[in-house]
Design an enzyme around this catalytic site. Structure first.
Site, PDB file in Angstrom:
ATOM      1  N   GLU A 176      -5.655  -8.710   0.995  1.00  0.00           N
ATOM      2  CA  GLU A 176      -6.253  -8.062   2.242  1.00  0.00           C
ATOM      3  C   GLU A 176      -7.557  -8.044   1.980  1.00  0.00           C
ATOM      4  OE1 GLU A 176      -4.357  -4.901   4.528  1.00  0.00           O
ATOM      5  OE2 GLU A 176      -2.321  -5.665   4.268  1.00  0.00           O
ATOM      6  N   GLU A 187       0.677  -1.168   0.081  1.00  0.00           N
ATOM      7  CA  GLU A 187       0.092  -0.061  -0.021  1.00  0.00           C
ATOM      8  C   GLU A 187       0.898   1.186   0.022  1.00  0.00           C
ATOM      9  OE1 GLU A 187      -2.821  -0.140   3.087  1.00  0.00           O
ATOM     10  OE2 GLU A 187      -3.937  -1.747   2.390  1.00  0.00           O
TER      11      GLU A 187
HETATM   12  C1  FCB Z   1      -4.281  -1.851   5.635  1.00  0.00           C
HETATM   13  C2  FCB Z   1      -2.870  -2.362   6.064  1.00  0.00           C
HETATM   14  C3  FCB Z   1      -2.722  -3.497   7.222  1.00  0.00           C
HETATM   15  C4  FCB Z   1      -4.163  -3.164   8.033  1.00  0.00           C
HETATM   16  C5  FCB Z   1      -5.366  -3.169   7.528  1.00  0.00           C
HETATM   17  C6  FCB Z   1      -6.771  -2.987   8.340  1.00  0.00           C
HETATM   18  O1  FCB Z   1      -4.411  -0.874   5.001  1.00  0.00           O
HETATM   19  O2  FCB Z   1      -2.110  -3.020   4.882  1.00  0.00           O
HETATM   20  O3  FCB Z   1      -1.823  -3.522   8.000  1.00  0.00           O
HETATM   21  O4  FCB Z   1      -3.911  -2.327   9.163  1.00  0.00           O
HETATM   22  O5  FCB Z   1      -5.250  -2.024   6.566  1.00  0.00           O
END
Ligand code: FCB
Length: 489
Positions: free
Chosen positions: A393, A170
């Site tokens: 994620e 990110e």
């Molecule tokens: C993302 C991050 C991860 C976590 C999630 C909830 O932005 O990559 O580390 O904090 O959010």
């Protein structure tokens, strides 16, 4: 258990299921084996920066409990584990390699190999060594070269033992939260810095790619981006939402895929644009083997600058307040909303991020809108010539409690079921999604929110470090076990 239609690709054992974590969020042991301080250690120690000044000193004590955690991962029946390697454990301030840091990841990787778990390692999940921040951090172009040197060390050491290398997690968050809005480490709130950090991060990614290919020729190499698609609140806001997508989505993916930044944003923020050297865009757009997609929610956008500012963002601002009040261009008597408007929509931006009423939200305040994941995937697929996609994620923060040994996180497993169904649909529409990682394996240090936001499918009691499977995890277990036995599809 989670259920998909009989012909779903998700029922096929070739579709990778995994769980994800990141070094600073789980490891603890910040002071051992010569680990150097990171920007998050510094940020956590800054009053007002992180909820109740929580920090990663102990976190889930994973550095010491890694074997138990690998057993836990294995017991879930997942195929893969995504974790990150802490740069401050590997390279010392004088540039020398810290063998003890490599040894820790060697132990972890060996345990995963013993359990036959596919390994995805992120090389940078936000914990920049503080000694580099002291020289400007991501505002200093040299940090990109330092990253490449660090990647050389890690990838020549582990080579093909790591199946998937992720350069950056990110870069939007590192650059915009860290250097543009000031709500993450290192806490700088400045437009120009935000865009400069972004460029240097993307450059770091590009410089790392050939090194990874050289040192791990059988592994796959890519990057993880976060996506929060922008939706217009009404017809008059369609253009505004498009611009917001350019600024927050395409600003990151377009240079990677096509070697240039979106023109609309470039022109709009012309005074804040970084110096782009001759070969930069060619380096940045080096071909990748996969794209990691992180998705949690969508964002509503209005072109009406008088709209109500999003409460979620306001909440974050409470902790950024100190820095905002200290900065020269914000007067003390501004309301929070006005401060926010200045910060988030600085200069003459022409849209505002707003919050819908009466929609489902998770504990952290993010709207639950699974359809946005489907739309995102199909839109990206139509816009770019993408490599295979992994959802790296996806998950939900829930106000979890252990009652009689059980954590009934109904909202979370509904969230997983509904988002996975969208992945299923996206695949059916031709998007090449090959895997899915739940965020997160276990509750952990949620950055500026500290430990109060729980994203794990496993509950962590921070007093005792006891791990308890939540219902959402048990449903993964059941699904993956049925899949392994060939009972699905
Ligand atoms: C993302 C991050 C991860 C976590 C999630 C909830 O932005 O990559 O580390 O904090 O959010």
């Amino acid at each position: 258990m989670y259920k998909f239609s009989k012909d779903s690709k998700l029922n096929d054992p070739k579709f990778l299921f995994g769980v994800a974590t990141a070094s600073y969020q789980i490891e603890g042991a910040t002071n051992v084996d010569e680990r150097c301080p990171s920007i998050w250690d510094t940020f956590c120690a800054t009053p007002g920066a992180v909820y109740k000044q929580h920090n990663g000193d102990v976190a889930c004590n994973h550095y010491n409990l890694y074997q138990q955690d690998v057993d836990l991962i294995s017991s879930l029946g997942v195929d893969a584990y995504r974790f990150s390697i802490a740069w401050p454990r590997i390279i010392r301030a004088d540039g020398s390699v810290n063998q003890k840091g490599l040894d820790f990841y060697d132990r972890l990787i060996t345990s995963l190999e013993e359990k036959n778990i596919t390994i995805m390692a992120t090389l940078y999940h936000w914990d920049l060594p503080q000694y580099l921040e002291d020289k400007g951090g991501w505002l200093n172009r040299e940090t990109s070269t330092k990253f490449a040197e660090y990647v050389e060390v890690v990838s020549s050491y582990f080579g093909n033992r790591i199946d998937f290398y992720v350069t950056l997690n990110e870069p939007w968050c590192s650059a915009y939260h860290g250097y543009r809005y000031g709500i993450h480490a290192p806490g700088i709130a400045d437009e120009k810095s935000g865009f400069l950090a972004c460029h240097n991060l993307l450059l770091a990614h590009g410089l790392a790619m050939p090194i990874l290919r050289k040192n791990a020729d059988n592994s796959k190499h890519g990057i993880v981006l976060n996506f929060t698609p922008n939706y217009p609140v009404d017809d008059s806001s369609i253009e505004a939402a498009k611009f917001a997508d350019d600024e927050h989505t395409h600003w990151f993916i377009k240079p990677l895929m096509e070697g240039n930044y979106p023109e609309s944003v470039y022109q709009h923020f012309i005074d804040f644009m970084p110096q782009i050297e001759k070969n930069d865009m060619a380096i940045i757009s080096e071909e990748i083997d996969f794209l990691g997609v992180n998705f949690y929610s969508r964002s509503m956008v209005t072109s009406d600058r008088q709209g109500k500012v999003s409460d979620t963002i306001l909440k974050k601002l409470e902790r950024a307040e100190i820095r905002i009040l200290n900065s020269d261009d914000v007067a003390d008597n501004d309301t929070k909303a006005e401060q926010l408007q200045k910060l988030m929509n600085q200069k003459d931006s022409h849209y505002l991020s707003v919050e819908l009423q009466e929609v489902e939200r998770t504990h952290i305040g993010w709207e639950v809108h699974p359809e946005a994941l489907l739309k995102l995937l199909t839109d990206l697929h139509q816009t770019y010539k993408l490599p295979p996609i992994y959802i790296t994620e996806n998950g939900a923060a829930v106000d979890d409690h252990v009652i009689d040994g059980v954590v009934d996180d109904e909202q979370r497993y509904r969230y997983y079921q509904n988002h996975l169904s969208m992945v299923d649909q996206a695949i059916k529409k031709g998007v090449d999604v090959r895997g899915y990682f739940a965020w997160s394996l276990m509750d952990n240090f949620e950055w500026a929110e500290g430990y109060r936001m729980r994203f794990g499918i496993v509950y962590v009691d921070y007093e005792t470090q006891k791990r308890t499977l939540k219902q959402s995890a048990i449903k993964f277990q059941e699904f993956l076990s049925a899949r392994k036995q060939g009972l699905l599809g």
